[in-house]
Each structure stands twice: as structure tokens, then as C-alpha cells.
Design a protein around this motif. Sequence first.
Motif, short mmCIF file in Angstrom:
data_model
loop_
_atom_site.label_atom_id
_atom_site.label_comp_id
_atom_site.label_asym_id
_atom_site.label_seq_id
_atom_site.Cartn_x
_atom_site.Cartn_y
_atom_site.Cartn_z
N ALA A 1 33.11 -21.58 0.98
CA ALA A 1 31.95 -21.79 0.11
C ALA A 1 32.41 -21.99 -1.33
O ALA A 1 33.26 -21.25 -1.83
N SER A 2 31.84 -22.98 -2.00
CA SER A 2 32.24 -23.25 -3.38
C SER A 2 31.30 -22.61 -4.39
O SER A 2 31.65 -22.45 -5.57
N ARG A 3 30.11 -22.24 -3.95
CA ARG A 3 29.13 -21.58 -4.83
C ARG A 3 28.60 -20.36 -4.09
O ARG A 3 27.97 -20.48 -3.04
N ILE A 4 28.87 -19.20 -4.66
CA ILE A 4 28.48 -17.93 -4.03
C ILE A 4 27.71 -17.11 -5.06
O ILE A 4 28.29 -16.55 -5.99
N VAL A 5 26.40 -17.08 -4.90
CA VAL A 5 25.52 -16.37 -5.83
C VAL A 5 25.12 -15.04 -5.22
O VAL A 5 24.63 -14.99 -4.09
N VAL A 6 25.35 -13.94 -5.94
CA VAL A 6 25.01 -12.61 -5.44
C VAL A 6 24.02 -11.96 -6.40
O VAL A 6 24.22 -11.97 -7.62
N THR A 7 22.96 -11.38 -5.84
CA THR A 7 21.98 -10.68 -6.67
C THR A 7 22.04 -9.18 -6.39
O THR A 7 22.28 -8.75 -5.26
N ASP A 8 21.81 -8.40 -7.42
CA ASP A 8 21.71 -6.95 -7.27
C ASP A 8 21.05 -6.39 -8.53
O ASP A 8 21.19 -6.95 -9.62
N LEU A 9 20.36 -5.26 -8.37
CA LEU A 9 19.68 -4.63 -9.50
C LEU A 9 20.65 -3.89 -10.41
O LEU A 9 20.35 -3.66 -11.58
N VAL A 10 21.82 -3.49 -9.86
CA VAL A 10 22.75 -2.63 -10.59
C VAL A 10 23.89 -3.47 -11.18
O VAL A 10 24.59 -4.18 -10.46
N GLU A 11 24.08 -3.34 -12.49
CA GLU A 11 25.07 -4.16 -13.18
C GLU A 11 26.48 -3.92 -12.65
O GLU A 11 27.25 -4.87 -12.45
N SER A 12 26.84 -2.65 -12.41
CA SER A 12 28.20 -2.36 -11.95
C SER A 12 28.48 -2.99 -10.59
O SER A 12 29.60 -3.43 -10.31
N ARG A 13 27.46 -3.07 -9.76
CA ARG A 13 27.65 -3.70 -8.46
C ARG A 13 27.76 -5.22 -8.59
O ARG A 13 28.50 -5.87 -7.85
N ARG A 14 27.03 -5.77 -9.52
CA ARG A 14 27.16 -7.21 -9.76
C ARG A 14 28.57 -7.54 -10.23
O ARG A 14 29.16 -8.55 -9.83
N LYS B 1 31.28 -5.90 -9.47
CA LYS B 1 32.18 -5.81 -8.32
C LYS B 1 32.07 -7.06 -7.45
O LYS B 1 33.06 -7.53 -6.89
N ALA B 2 30.86 -7.59 -7.33
CA ALA B 2 30.68 -8.80 -6.54
C ALA B 2 31.50 -9.96 -7.13
O ALA B 2 32.08 -10.76 -6.39
N LEU B 3 31.56 -10.04 -8.45
CA LEU B 3 32.37 -11.07 -9.10
C LEU B 3 33.84 -10.88 -8.78
O LEU B 3 34.58 -11.85 -8.56
N LYS B 4 34.27 -9.64 -8.72
CA LYS B 4 35.67 -9.34 -8.40
C LYS B 4 36.01 -9.75 -6.98
O LYS B 4 37.14 -10.17 -6.69
N PHE B 5 35.03 -9.65 -6.08
CA PHE B 5 35.29 -9.87 -4.67
C PHE B 5 34.73 -11.19 -4.13
O PHE B 5 34.39 -11.28 -2.96
N GLY B 6 34.63 -12.20 -4.97
CA GLY B 6 34.33 -13.52 -4.42
C GLY B 6 33.14 -14.25 -4.97
O GLY B 6 33.04 -15.48 -4.82
N ALA B 7 32.18 -13.56 -5.58
CA ALA B 7 31.00 -14.25 -6.11
C ALA B 7 31.40 -15.18 -7.26
O ALA B 7 32.25 -14.84 -8.08
N THR B 8 30.77 -16.35 -7.31
CA THR B 8 31.01 -17.26 -8.43
C THR B 8 30.01 -17.03 -9.54
O THR B 8 30.26 -17.39 -10.69
N GLU B 9 28.87 -16.43 -9.18
CA GLU B 9 27.89 -16.03 -10.20
C GLU B 9 27.03 -14.89 -9.64
O GLU B 9 26.86 -14.75 -8.43
N VAL B 10 26.53 -14.07 -10.55
CA VAL B 10 25.68 -12.94 -10.16
C VAL B 10 24.41 -12.96 -10.98
O VAL B 10 24.39 -13.43 -12.12
N LEU B 11 23.33 -12.44 -10.37
CA LEU B 11 22.03 -12.45 -11.04
C LEU B 11 21.34 -11.11 -10.86
O LEU B 11 21.47 -10.45 -9.81
N ASP B 12 20.60 -10.72 -11.87
CA ASP B 12 19.69 -9.57 -11.77
C ASP B 12 18.32 -10.14 -11.38
O ASP B 12 17.70 -10.85 -12.16
N PRO B 13 17.84 -9.86 -10.17
CA PRO B 13 16.59 -10.47 -9.71
C PRO B 13 15.36 -10.03 -10.48
O PRO B 13 14.30 -10.65 -10.36
N THR B 14 15.49 -8.97 -11.28
CA THR B 14 14.36 -8.58 -12.12
C THR B 14 14.32 -9.39 -13.41
O THR B 14 13.31 -9.38 -14.12
N VAL B 15 15.41 -10.09 -13.70
CA VAL B 15 15.50 -10.91 -14.90
C VAL B 15 15.40 -12.40 -14.58
O VAL B 15 14.74 -13.17 -15.28
#
Length: 341
Positions: A197-210, A212-226
Motif C-alpha cells: 500500500a502506498s497510502r496508509i491513513v490511520v485514525t485514532d483519538l489519542v495523539e500518542s497512538r497516532r 506510534k502508527a506513523l512509526k509503524f507504517g502509516a503515511t498519515e494520521v488523523l484525529d477523527p474529532t478534528v
Amino acid sequence: MTSTVDDTMRASVMTGVRRLVIEERPVPTPGPHEVLVQVAAVGVCGSDVHYYRHGRIGDFIVNEPMILGHELSGRIAAVGDGVDPGRIGQRVAVEPQHPCRRCKQCKAGRYNLCPFMEFYATPPIDGAFCKYVISDDDFAHPVPDSMSDDAAALLEPLSVAITTMRKAGIVPGSSILIAGAGPIGVICAQAARAFGASRIVVTDLVESRREKALKFGATEVLDPTVVDVTGIEPVDAFVDATGVPAAVVSGIKAVGPAGKVVLVGMGKDEYPLPVSHIANLEITVTGVFRYTDTWPAAIHLVQSGAVDLDGMVTGRYDLEHVADALDSDTDPASLKSIVNP
């Protein structure tokens, strides 16, 4: 045939909701085409936590004392009839399933859906928070010496992620949205990257988990409340690793024409879905219930360096502290906890 094995073993036994006791149990004896595995490491899964806190998952109810834990690795200590005695001493990762191998689903290659399945830590079958377990010979998968016991145990959740990527149709160049940056969400992000996958978007409410997602493969992360994920560029696939109805609905709406939706998280039994979006765009919605034939792929992904499981371990516990391991998910900094029996 056996090596030197004790007659009894210590086990952490769930006797009720939020109740665990250490018991002395007899060491099981392997039958034909079975092996006895001395457990080295056991990963804590969300299903273990759910049973511990609620005493049930859907129709699976803990009515009798039960040993939790199904993500495990160890070393073969004894073998039953029909098994090469040369396997004694071999390091293995255990696929925690015992299908009947004779029903329609098994014969069709879908042994994960066997109606007679005996699965570790699923009532009334005991799991692996103990010193020894029995495994089918062919489900005790040899692992290389270069792989740690922790990583070998976590091949089980990686198998869930591999199944998810297969169902999501991830190929080189795919785009994917993953809701939830807990253990399964993060492993899914790693698997998506490994599948190309060339684009891997991960959402989570917690900043620290977002992060970690970037460290483990996500190309971008989002806070779904924002950020409203329904407004992002449509993705080829959506994976829910939360079980939260709002996350599922918005994730489906973020999928483009002919896309795939894979529901992995445990949530409510029923909730409304955006049927017109699904129908008009011919979106496929499916679930994941365990796995079939994933350990060879999982071993390859870890051995090749495409997936990092050791880096996900944030805590280790002994049998006396299984309760702490099960409650470790309340700490946002926790990702994956390991019990060493």
C-alpha cells in the motif's frame, strides 16, 4: 515420546469477571498427531481483556473456570504418536486452532469457520497463561532462531492482519484507511505497508497512538474529532479496528467505487450502515474471523524485516501479574503486553 516434563504446572485461571487465581494443573498428554509445547511467551489480546472484564463475547460465555491467552510461542517438550520425535526441543509459534478437518467448511479450506472448532481461550477451551499446552502437530509452526519468543507469539495477531489485507485486496499502490491505532490497527498498518500500500491513513483519538502508527507504517494520521474522514480523498479499502459504530460508518463513506471494507474490531452486534453508499458504489463489506494458512506468510514478513513485532512490545508480566497485563490497555502508552509463564 517425551523429554523431561513435570507432572503438574502452574496456570493463571479466570474464575469469574475480573477474578484470577493461580492453580496447579496436571500437564496434558499429547495424543496422536499432537505435540506438548512448553510456553515461552503469550501476547495479551483484546478478546482476553473482554472475557476478563465482561465474562463473554457475544454468544461465547465463560461459565466455567478458564485459562486465557491464545497468542503464543514456545518449545516442543513432548510428541504424540505419529509425530517425529526429532521435533522435541524445536522452537515453535502455535496456531491456536483445532478444527475437525472433516466438515464442509474445513474441506472447503475455510477451517477457521469450522462449527466444531476448539480455539484456545474460547469457552470452554483453556488457553496459554500456563506452562504447557497441547497443539496439533501441523499447527505448531517452526520458527527461525533469529526470531524472538515475543515476535513468534505475535505472529497470531499478524495473522489477523494478513487475513485482513487479503480480504481488503491490498496490492502495490493501494490506498487504505484504518480506524484505530491499537495493537491490531498498528499491525494492520504494518501489514498494509508490507503488502505494498502506498497510502496508509490511520485514525485514532489519542495523539500518542497516532504517533506510534506513523512509526509503524502509516503515511498519515488523523484525529477523527478534528478531521471528517468522509471528506478525505477516497480510499480503496477501509479496515475498522475499533468496533465503534461511528468509526465504521464514516470509514465506509470514505471508500471509493468498488472498494473493500473489512470489519475487525469487536463492537455492538447491530447498528445502521450507509446502505445507499454501499450499494451505489458496489462496496464489499466483510468481516474477519481468525485466519487460515497465514503463519508461513507471517514468518516470512517478520524474518525479512517487513514487519516489526518486537518493537510493539511495551510490557512483560509473569503469571502472578496477569491481571496487570490485562489492564495494561488503559495506559495510552501501552501497545502490546506479553506474559511469560
